[in-house]
Design a protein around this motif. Sequence first.
Motif, PDB file in Angstrom:
ATOM      1  N   GLY A  72      52.355  37.169  33.789  1.00  0.00           N
ATOM      2  CA  GLY A  72      52.537  38.013  32.616  1.00  0.00           C
ATOM      3  C   GLY A  72      51.968  39.402  32.801  1.00  0.00           C
ATOM      4  N   GLY A  73      51.218  39.873  31.781  1.00  0.00           N
ATOM      5  CA  GLY A  73      50.659  41.218  31.815  1.00  0.00           C
ATOM      6  C   GLY A  73      49.645  41.445  32.914  1.00  0.00           C
ATOM      7  N   TYR A  74      49.141  40.367  33.520  1.00  0.00           N
ATOM      8  CA  TYR A  74      48.210  40.520  34.646  1.00  0.00           C
ATOM      9  C   TYR A  74      48.924  40.962  35.916  1.00  0.00           C
ATOM     10  N   GLY A  75      50.247  40.892  35.940  1.00  0.00           N
ATOM     11  CA  GLY A  75      50.964  41.197  37.171  1.00  0.00           C
ATOM     12  C   GLY A  75      50.637  40.177  38.240  1.00  0.00           C
ATOM     13  N   ASN A  76      50.468  40.638  39.471  1.00  0.00           N
ATOM     14  CA  ASN A  76      50.067  39.753  40.563  1.00  0.00           C
ATOM     15  C   ASN A  76      48.606  39.363  40.368  1.00  0.00           C
ATOM     16  N   TYR A  77      48.375  38.063  40.218  1.00  0.00           N
ATOM     17  CA  TYR A  77      47.087  37.559  39.722  1.00  0.00           C
ATOM     18  C   TYR A  77      46.636  36.396  40.588  1.00  0.00           C
ATOM     19  N   THR A  78      45.385  36.434  41.005  1.00  0.00           N
ATOM     20  CA  THR A  78      44.802  35.370  41.824  1.00  0.00           C
ATOM     21  C   THR A  78      43.550  34.837  41.143  1.00  0.00           C
ATOM     22  N   CYS A  79      43.380  33.517  41.150  1.00  0.00           N
ATOM     23  CA  CYS A  79      42.126  32.914  40.693  1.00  0.00           C
ATOM     24  C   CYS A  79      41.582  32.020  41.805  1.00  0.00           C
ATOM     25  N   VAL A  80      40.269  32.076  41.984  1.00  0.00           N
ATOM     26  CA  VAL A  80      39.589  31.280  43.002  1.00  0.00           C
ATOM     27  C   VAL A  80      38.549  30.393  42.318  1.00  0.00           C
ATOM     28  N   ASP A  81      38.601  29.106  42.595  1.00  0.00           N
ATOM     29  CA  ASP A  81      37.657  28.132  42.043  1.00  0.00           C
ATOM     30  C   ASP A  81      36.456  28.051  42.982  1.00  0.00           C
ATOM     31  N   HIS A  82      35.249  28.251  42.428  1.00  0.00           N
ATOM     32  CA  HIS A  82      34.032  28.293  43.251  1.00  0.00           C
ATOM     33  C   HIS A  82      33.134  27.078  43.048  1.00  0.00           C
ATOM     34  N   TYR A 135      41.625  37.928  39.688  1.00  0.00           N
ATOM     35  CA  TYR A 135      41.873  39.290  40.158  1.00  0.00           C
ATOM     36  C   TYR A 135      43.300  39.690  39.768  1.00  0.00           C
ATOM     37  N   GLY A 136      43.443  40.718  38.906  1.00  0.00           N
ATOM     38  CA  GLY A 136      44.752  41.062  38.378  1.00  0.00           C
ATOM     39  C   GLY A 136      45.280  42.407  38.832  1.00  0.00           C
ATOM     40  N   HIS A 137      46.586  42.613  38.605  1.00  0.00           N
ATOM     41  CA  HIS A 137      47.324  43.861  38.857  1.00  0.00           C
ATOM     42  C   HIS A 137      47.450  44.201  40.347  1.00  0.00           C
ATOM     43  N   GLN A 138      47.395  43.210  41.215  1.00  0.00           N
ATOM     44  CA  GLN A 138      47.445  43.476  42.645  1.00  0.00           C
ATOM     45  C   GLN A 138      48.838  43.967  43.083  1.00  0.00           C
ATOM     46  N   SER A 139      48.843  44.796  44.120  1.00  0.00           N
ATOM     47  CA  SER A 139      50.115  45.228  44.703  1.00  0.00           C
ATOM     48  C   SER A 139      50.646  44.181  45.670  1.00  0.00           C
ATOM     49  N   ALA A 178      50.923  44.819  33.025  1.00  0.00           N
ATOM     50  CA  ALA A 178      50.599  45.751  31.940  1.00  0.00           C
ATOM     51  C   ALA A 178      49.441  46.642  32.370  1.00  0.00           C
ATOM     52  N   SER A 179      49.741  47.579  33.230  1.00  0.00           N
ATOM     53  CA  SER A 179      48.730  48.444  33.833  1.00  0.00           C
ATOM     54  C   SER A 179      49.144  49.897  33.674  1.00  0.00           C
ATOM     55  N   THR A 180      48.165  50.768  33.449  1.00  0.00           N
ATOM     56  CA  THR A 180      48.446  52.195  33.297  1.00  0.00           C
ATOM     57  C   THR A 180      48.102  52.998  34.547  1.00  0.00           C
ATOM     58  N   GLY A 181      47.613  52.334  35.586  1.00  0.00           N
ATOM     59  CA  GLY A 181      47.267  53.032  36.827  1.00  0.00           C
ATOM     60  C   GLY A 181      46.599  52.077  37.795  1.00  0.00           C
ATOM     61  N   PRO A 182      46.461  52.476  39.055  1.00  0.00           N
ATOM     62  CA  PRO A 182      45.886  51.579  40.074  1.00  0.00           C
ATOM     63  C   PRO A 182      44.453  51.191  39.746  1.00  0.00           C
ATOM     64  N   HIS A 183      44.205  49.881  39.715  1.00  0.00           N
ATOM     65  CA  HIS A 183      42.849  49.375  39.515  1.00  0.00           C
ATOM     66  C   HIS A 183      42.870  47.867  39.729  1.00  0.00           C
ATOM     67  N   LEU A 184      41.673  47.307  39.833  1.00  0.00           N
ATOM     68  CA  LEU A 184      41.514  45.854  39.872  1.00  0.00           C
ATOM     69  C   LEU A 184      40.964  45.387  38.536  1.00  0.00           C
ATOM     70  N   HIS A 185      41.644  44.431  37.927  1.00  0.00           N
ATOM     71  CA  HIS A 185      41.100  43.738  36.757  1.00  0.00           C
ATOM     72  C   HIS A 185      40.395  42.489  37.287  1.00  0.00           C
ATOM     73  N   PHE A 186      39.074  42.401  37.077  1.00  0.00           N
ATOM     74  CA  PHE A 186      38.263  41.332  37.655  1.00  0.00           C
ATOM     75  C   PHE A 186      37.638  40.499  36.547  1.00  0.00           C
ATOM     76  N   GLU A 187      37.780  39.176  36.653  1.00  0.00           N
ATOM     77  CA  GLU A 187      37.258  38.254  35.649  1.00  0.00           C
ATOM     78  C   GLU A 187      36.324  37.225  36.273  1.00  0.00           C
TER      79      GLU A 187
END
Length: 285
Positions: free
Chosen positions: A212-222, A234-238, A262-271
């Motif tokens: 969805g709005g996260y674009g290319n999105y990765t989650c890692v279980d620790h 990690y969201g909005h990846q190219s 749903a991004s307005t410019g290059p950045h990493l969304h980190f959760e």
Amino acid sequence: MQPGSAASLITADPGTDLYPQPPVDAADTPGARRIAALTDVQHRIQYLQNVLARTRADLARVDRTPDPVLRLLTALTSGTAPDGDPASPLAAADSPEVVDSPAGRAVALSGAITSGQAELTRRQREEARLRAAIDHDVRRGPGPAVVAEPADGRATRLRRPLAGRLTSRYGTRLDPYYHVWQVHPGVDLAAPVGTPIVAAADGRVSRAGWYGGYGNYTCVDHGRADGQRLSTCYGHQSRLLVVPGQRVRAGQVIGLVGSTGASTGPHLHFEVRLGGRAVDPLPWI
């Protein structure tokens, strides 16, 4: 979803999530219950912010409507009539000529704003209290970050996924893409397109793809922390450089910064998520 369609969704439900959220675990520990309560409060704050924004817009439209009785709004909110004499708000509001008029609607909207703002302030204090308790739990671990307990039993710490500048914090905010109030479940770190993103800790990739709005999105279980499933996302990846099920090491490059979704410019969304619920990443890194 396009930015223009967000307003109609928020009108129908001011608390709706415009970004998909991963499934959450049962809140069966004290820490999990605090985080679940925080999530509920944040969505209530989001709801109130959107309702207040819409009500203020309605009031602004009413205020632009020519009507000599609009001076009543000043009397009701200040307690003094325009000529300086004490006003009686209740008596004025009960006047038949005012009830169904622009002035009457302005009075009702103004009262709703005052009530909603008071409730918002109360909820924001509750949010601050819960966040302080959760952050205290994080910081009481040894060192600047909480020690997690991965499935292999080895301790690990969360590390910063890249060295970008912090541009948006965790919490409820006016979303820069959809232009409505939304819970921001992570932090934004500005960096040029193509900047490597590294895993915050050892773990296994649980999700990698478009979300969805996260674009290319990765989650890692620790593994687990404080009895809860700990993951970073990690969201909005190219570009994604890992696949679901893959084991990764702390510091391994797992993707590249972009501006997808749903991004307005290059950045990493980190959760950082505990039991699937987002918490403030900053105390963890």
